[in-house]
Design an enzyme around this catalytic site. Structure first.
Site, PDB file in Angstrom:
ATOM      1  N   GLU A   1      -6.412  -7.639  -0.999  1.00 19.87           N
ATOM      2  CA  GLU A   1      -7.013  -7.714   0.337  1.00 19.87           C
ATOM      3  C   GLU A   1      -8.508  -7.471   0.193  1.00 19.87           C
ATOM      4  O   GLU A   1      -8.921  -6.428  -0.300  1.00 19.87           O
ATOM      5  CB  GLU A   1      -6.397  -6.665   1.284  1.00 19.87           C
ATOM      6  CG  GLU A   1      -4.895  -6.798   1.456  1.00 19.87           C
ATOM      7  CD  GLU A   1      -4.299  -5.780   2.439  1.00 19.87           C
ATOM      8  OE1 GLU A   1      -5.083  -5.087   3.119  1.00 19.87           O
ATOM      9  OE2 GLU A   1      -3.067  -5.688   2.492  1.00 19.87           O
TER      10      GLU A   1
ATOM     11  N   GLU B   1       0.820  -1.219   0.000  1.00 19.87           N
ATOM     12  CA  GLU B   1       0.000   0.000   0.000  1.00 19.87           C
ATOM     13  C   GLU B   1       0.851   1.264   0.000  1.00 19.87           C
ATOM     14  O   GLU B   1       0.788   2.077   0.945  1.00 19.87           O
ATOM     15  CB  GLU B   1      -0.968  -0.009   1.194  1.00 19.87           C
ATOM     16  CG  GLU B   1      -2.014  -1.098   1.072  1.00 19.87           C
ATOM     17  CD  GLU B   1      -3.042  -1.096   2.212  1.00 19.87           C
ATOM     18  OE1 GLU B   1      -2.764  -0.488   3.249  1.00 19.87           O
ATOM     19  OE2 GLU B   1      -4.123  -1.690   2.045  1.00 19.87           O
TER      20      GLU B   1
END
Ligand code: ZN
Ligand code: ZN
Ligand code: ZN
Lengths: 652, 652, 652
Positions: free
Chosen positions: A316, A145
């Site tokens: 995710e 991320e």
């Protein structure tokens, strides 16, 4: 293209080694094929400088491999250990207020710090050597991320020096920079590149070109950071894909650019958390609190398909309540299944749930997993199993169907309007998503396109809303396009140097569009200007001078939608109703086939299947579409959080 | 006094030299007489230290002069070049959070930095020598918008040392300072002046006297900064006026003080921007978003007439949408004309539009000019031309008529109630403007008076609302006044040292007003206390002990308005309705003539003319007043943004 | 136990010595028995280092003593003089943003600074020697309002070193700390204790255990700071009580812990200021703006009775408008009397008004006293006199009656949910106060219990809402309790190390409660989940797995209140109505006697008397309770701000 698959994120370092075996067995039982590991484990891989202990993670891969699971191995560079900060104290980023951001969570590094970049190369090289030939290894993930927790921008000495070097390279001479930025304006002219400051803590706003260049520079550092790891991983295993996991509505760096050193794009989908932290209206937040906003997830699926040049994953997937929003609702029963199906229908290759077991400790202890902290199945455990079985039964493969409509999304335009909103809250993304939703409401498949697109061939309609500046590729694509084009508001209103073009916006040749934006009326959001017919203008309207045909005008006679042939210009920021009216007008012009979808229901086609999902909190009834040959999963009656899959006749 | 004239702000350094000629010709064609130049050009006048290049700006003056235009030359000290910061790194101010504010916009200097003050003296001297004898030169401007972007206060080491010196001079001994500030209160006593800190980043609020003295000190530095330039410019050309351009609702330094070294006051009038950033209620913002609040501009005209000892200009007049508010509306067609007429009716000598041509680059690229960025006329171009012609046709000259009503406005009182609101949102200015508007609604000419006023002779009514402390001049003026006086709430409730006076507020001799404020009830703004009769109390009411006559009391029996002879005391912060009721009561007592104005219409008289302006968004119809002899511009029917000028019979 | 008494706070250093005598005489005339002095006078006691001048304050004590007044002497350590900061520049605390907080108000010290702690020991020793044997001396106060103005937490180097030492002592090894904090989670593992940072300015939140330990450490420093003074004062005069004055809703340190080195707890009660700055709903703020929230003051009386092991005072009682809230209302006439009576009914030994005379200077010049700044009596002067006479007449003595209901309040739970709200706004205190109010509405006497309570014997009902983690004492108390117990929501959901317990919350043995919280649905406060029957769930509901009996469930079938024998578990954050319903259910189960109180009326019993107070703004009529034998003060008709005292028949 193989069939869609499920995955899960797993942290063997969090659990006693003796439960790995049963964990792996249960994953296989659920129908999971991929397991992501490694990305936060640096302190266990190298507890002190140079003290490398890779044996345990290799044993974990052995266990997973024995159960037929493939591993995505994440480089641990988002979580440098504490000793790294002792070694490179200036690797910590500095926030916009001039404060060093300390150790004690994650992402505590500055993309401009070249010493840390070298440390990341080192650990990536060591890991590639250690696990790169493991038979269970199936893919790599770089870092985690990028940019999360506001980490793209740093206002450190390292960033200042890097920015100055970057500017010297871009502009060649300081005179060219002064010219491009308009520095004469307030005597802001520099004599040397090393005089240029970062655009924070100033007395008043910097020139917009200064602010935009700093964002471009910062974005380039993220790409450069990724490239270092990509090059090492590809050198080791040219056959394995390198992936990064992006985020929802996160636009601080240019994902298209970064993805030039990726093989597959992925993103982390948390529909409830995203809705909770978004600026959606309160009534939307209330209506969909346990389902997520019905178009936001799909938009990102289509965006990341574009970022990944067609290949993308969910890295995710939210499985239950999360911990990081102000309010963290429990998903409606069925949503963990629905979200997976929706991702697959937009072309996802893999949907990876985050995480296997809820960790009872540390920052994310309130973040659900497929297992509860006491190792009992959470609801998503059963829903994932259902998905695995259904996917196999339906037999979907292939890729997402190419859309007949496309919309251009551009990171630089997000930055440009953040730098210069002119009407507070005017954003590129909101305009893109508004158009996207208006088409999607009719069951139309949509593609997202990057601003580097050279041709729009094959699309019936292309929309380019609120794009700040044209580039040569887009100009060519527009000139060559034979379909219907919708641009505006504000599209083409700036040059790449963030100036007003000499022929004013939208800055297209007059044989394409004979129109000039003379000035702008920006409007407090509590007000709306009525539009003749229906709909309203809010936030923004342009006073235009045009020889084009006025299709819609507002109650005060300002042109709102005009066209010159197949090119349409929207001169205002429309309410939801106005955007829908404009889109409906274009659909009718083009005679595009549409579906009659119940409220809350959405759909997408892939590989000869149409997947319907119900975001509503009540039951909905589908009308069979003309191009369908019956349902292969579910039926016309869709419960809340329900999924129905139709087989397309054309595919029959 | 000559006739009113128009001007424009021009930046020759922004445009190729070959367009100067046609720019000047077109200015003359519009009817413009004054051109302001120079004030942001330091980096072009001195690109590196000592490298002076004044030739180009002299050539620009030559061109302007050739077209009959007179020049206001602005010293460029609001925009020191980048090299200056290399030379004096500590010239950058420090914000209230302790952070240095960087280079990259404007006003990046600390008023306490004496080295920079000397640099400003140097460039002013050089410029005075270089252009001081140019035949086109007609006036000087010092710096630009002192204090803009929160730059009056700096919390730097230079400010700390300056403040300590200032205190030593003011108090003589540290014991006197400790006494004046009440430092015994929390053991805050100093042993030496060099122990005194600036009042930021404390654990709890400083003593109010400490905070107020820091504001007085900071205000003094702005005045001292201006005086340096004034003295140089007047030494060079005693015959030319020195002007500074102040702002709307900006009160961080004392403008009366600063204007002691000015010949003319001017201000920068942006009615739409000011309304957008103001704390006016939302409904006012919506109703007047394209016109501006109908009384705010006029109030500042009257204020700056007082600041300028009668002489004042508009130095920057909004011509179209601006760029610096959250929302930047397009003015209603006609407003650029209306604002000019309104300024002239309040006595403006010159109204200067900002700016000539919209700059396509840098921070203000969305700020309209008389020309669009493509050099085509913007709407204000034509409206300015109209004004120029009308002014000539009407033949107005002279000065603004002296009002029969006056209201005292005081910068120190603004600071005092910011330092100690007691009821959040209680301000001096809001109370002054409320009274101002209530009189103006009836078409009454009003003057603003400084707190240094020694006599109120000639006025029928004088109001002194929310003044924090009396001075000797005001006490004399009150004692001598034969008209009606309205004071309160909170007037005279403090000493100059920010203590409660020993006989409590309002601290007037009991033969003038036998009244004591025993305590205060401050009230959340969502509540209102009803007043017997009509109107309401909000924010503030005083529990008073009085032998005076109670005129109005609230529903709980607390006296609201009392009088002792012609002295009226208002013991509460009134709603709009209550303030109007109080003002109407006084008007009736005095038998002051009033006009019946339609809603949204306002007026002012000058030189035998009454100018009506319509801020409403619809048409309004005037009733001819008894003292008028007919209309010389426009008529009884006033369109939105319309102007009508009546000739007064008394002037006939 | 002697009869209740009145006191007042007095600052002889603020007034000329020649008024002390008449001040003391008037205090005695009011009926005041106690006078607090000294606590802000350090700069007058030691104007420069070592220059001690105690004579004047001894003379002040002489004067007070001559009038029969007893002195509470406060150590002046909350206001170190300016020279102290020259001596110890690093004694200034650092705020969460990393900025040193300067001199110029009060509480400018860091609890972690051991050098300053030693200076405080020094001045305390000197004062103890100087005044410790004075005949007027009756009690000591340590410092003043520990923690006020956000001063419990400091992020200084001193705090960092102290925290590291504290952790080393607590955990013994860094491995134990890594384990307890879950540092493996994001590679946050430390190699040495000196690597641990303070939990501010991080990129993302720290681990909750890190944050909680920092709060525990900081709390311990406040206790340690107090202990130094306590030990000195008790060594000098073992017979005199040492007191500290705490505050309303202030929970940054553990007051139970600190009170281990106090003899009496006291608190500073400002009902109007507290309501104004609280997060109570706007309608409550409006309804009670001149009275204060009807249960908040009482709750703190009961809390500080617990903190003081039964002995407590009001050290500062609001006498009129204060200065420190955004809005500072004038109390309803009678409130200064009502508040004193209410305090006495909850067991207060002394109620001390703050302050004697309103100071016309410095920060609190708008804070009322018993005298106005001009020395005339303010309303509270007369009300205090009334109280003094009434107390004597009624003849109340003894202590507050032990309640039949108790509620556990825990500082660590406040910290825990601030660290990890999961639903924004979820706090321990709000849940405790909601239960407290629901019982109090029925006239029930309630006790507050600390989490160190070992036995609940004697109570009919004990509530433990939102307690984060059990300790051994509480587990024992629960296991042994024979009454009705109400726990939840969230009670016992964590371990002391801030992890989820292995058997999940509420972590009680299944023979006590067979229930597991599987996950949480946290809810935006604009939404409410309906509950079958009546009431609603807001903010928080738990998805529970239970074999217990479901008493109440919500509209979606989630269990809300369940019971297993006498143990009740509340699985949701209830609206006021739901909490009342739950409490009423328990009252009925237990058959607890209740009173029918008019809205706005509250009561408490002490020493055979029941004191009724009317917080309503209108008249209320009491119904005589069965256990009463008539009124000894006032009657059945209670005016606004009225007080009625009934004699209990049982005491007859
Ligand atoms: Zn590409
Ligand atoms: Zn003057
Ligand atoms: Zn104890």
């Amino acid at each position: 293209m193989t069939s869609p698959a499920l995955g899960v994120c797993y942290y063997p370092e969090h659990w006693p080694e003796d439960v790995w075996e049963s964990d792996a067995a249960r994953m296989a039982e659920v129908g999971i094929q991929w397991v992501r590991i490694g990305e936060f484990a640096w302190s266990r891989l190298e507890a002190t400088p140079g003290n490398l202990t890779f044996d345990w993670i290799i044993r974990a891969m052995d266990v997973l491999g024995r159960h037929g699971l493939k591993v995505v191995f994440g480089t641990p560079t988002a979580t440098p250990p504490r000793w790294m900060v002792d070694k490179h104290p200036d690797m910590l980023a500095v926030d916009i207020n001039g404060r060093r951001r300390g150790f004690g969570s994650r992402r505590h590094y500055d993309f401009s710090h070249l010493g840390y970049r070298e440390e990341c190369a080192r650990i990536t090289r060591l890991l590639a050597d250690a696990v790169g030939s493991h038979p269970a290894l199936g893919a790599w993930q770089t870092d985690n991320e990028y940019g999360c927790h506001d980490t793209t921008y740093s206002y450190s000495p390292a960033a200042k020096e890097g920015f100055q070097r970057w500017l010297a390279e871009k502009y060649g001479s300081v005179e060219a920079l002064n010219q491009a930025w308009g520095n004469v304006f307030w005597s802001m002219e520099y004599n040397r590149f090393d005089q240029v400051e970062l655009p924070n803590l100033l007395v008043e706003k910097p020139t917009p070109a200064h602010a935009l260049d700093f964002r471009r520079y910062s974005s380039d550092q993220v790409s450069a950071f990724n490239k270092v790891q990509y090059d090492i991983l590809k050198a080791k295993r040219p056959d394995l894909p390198v992936i990064h996991n992006f985020m929802s509505r996160y636009t601080d760096f240019d994902h298209y650019d970064l993805a030039e050193t990726l093989d597959i794009a992925s993103w982390d989908s948390y529909p409830l958390g995203h809705l909770a932290v978004s600026d959606e209206p309160d009534e939307v937040k209330r209506q969909y609190r346990r389902q997520g906003e019905p178009d936001n997830t799909a938009f990102h699926h289509d965006l990341y398909r574009a970022v990944g040049h067609g290949r993308w994953w969910i890295m995710e997937q939210q499985p239950g309540p999360v911990n990081w929003a102000d309010f963290n609702p429990d998903p409606l029963p069925g949503m963990a299944r629905l979200w997976a199906w929706e991702a697959f229908s937009h072309g996802a290759e893999v949907v990876t749930y985050f995480r296997w077991r809820q960790a009872p400790f540390a920052q994310e202890q309130m973040h659900a997993g497929l297992l509860r902290p006491d190792s009992e199945p959470a609801p998503a455990y059963h829903e994932a199993m259902e998905v695995a079985e259904e996917i196999k039964a339906v037999g979907m493969a292939g890729t997402a169907t190419k859309g007949r409509v496309a919309v251009v999304f551009d990171y630089q335009s997000e930055w440009a309007w953040e730098v210069q909103p002119q009407a507070k809250g005017f954003t590129h993304g909101a305009h893109v998503r508004a158009v996207y939703s208006a088409f999607r409401k009719h069951g139309i498949d949509i593609d997202v396109l990057p601003p580097s697109t050279k041709s729009f061939a094959g699309y019936d309609i292309v929309a380019i809303p609120a794009l700040f500046a044209w580039n040569d590729d887009l100009r060519t694509a527009i000139a060559d396009f034979e379909g219907h084009l919708l641009i505006g508001p504000r599209s083409g209103s700036k040059t790449q140097d963030f100036s007003i073009p000499s022929r004013l916006g939208p800055d297209l040749p007059s044989n394409q569009l004979d129109l000039k934006v003379m000035r702008v009326d920006s409007i407090d959001p509590s007000l709306e200007v009525e539009v003749k017919g229906s709909g309203g203008v809010h936030l923004w309207r342009e006073r235009i001078e045009t020889k084009a045909n006025v299709v819609i005008e507002d109650a005060e006679g300002w042109p709102v939608l005009v066209n010159q042939g197949k090119l349409y210009y929207l001169g205002a920021s429309g309410t939801k109703a106005l955007v829908q009216r404009v889109v409906d007008y274009l659909i009718e012009e083009v005679d595009l086939p549409i579906l009659a979808l119940p409220a809350g229901v959405r759909c997408r086609t892939r590989d000869g299947f149409r997947v319907y999902v119900n975001y509503g909190s009540g039951r909905a009834t589908l009308t069979q579409a003309k191009d369908e040959a019956g349902y292969v999963l579910g039926g016309a009656e869709l419960p809340a959080a329900g999924v129905t899959v139709a087989r397309l006749a054309t595919a029959g």
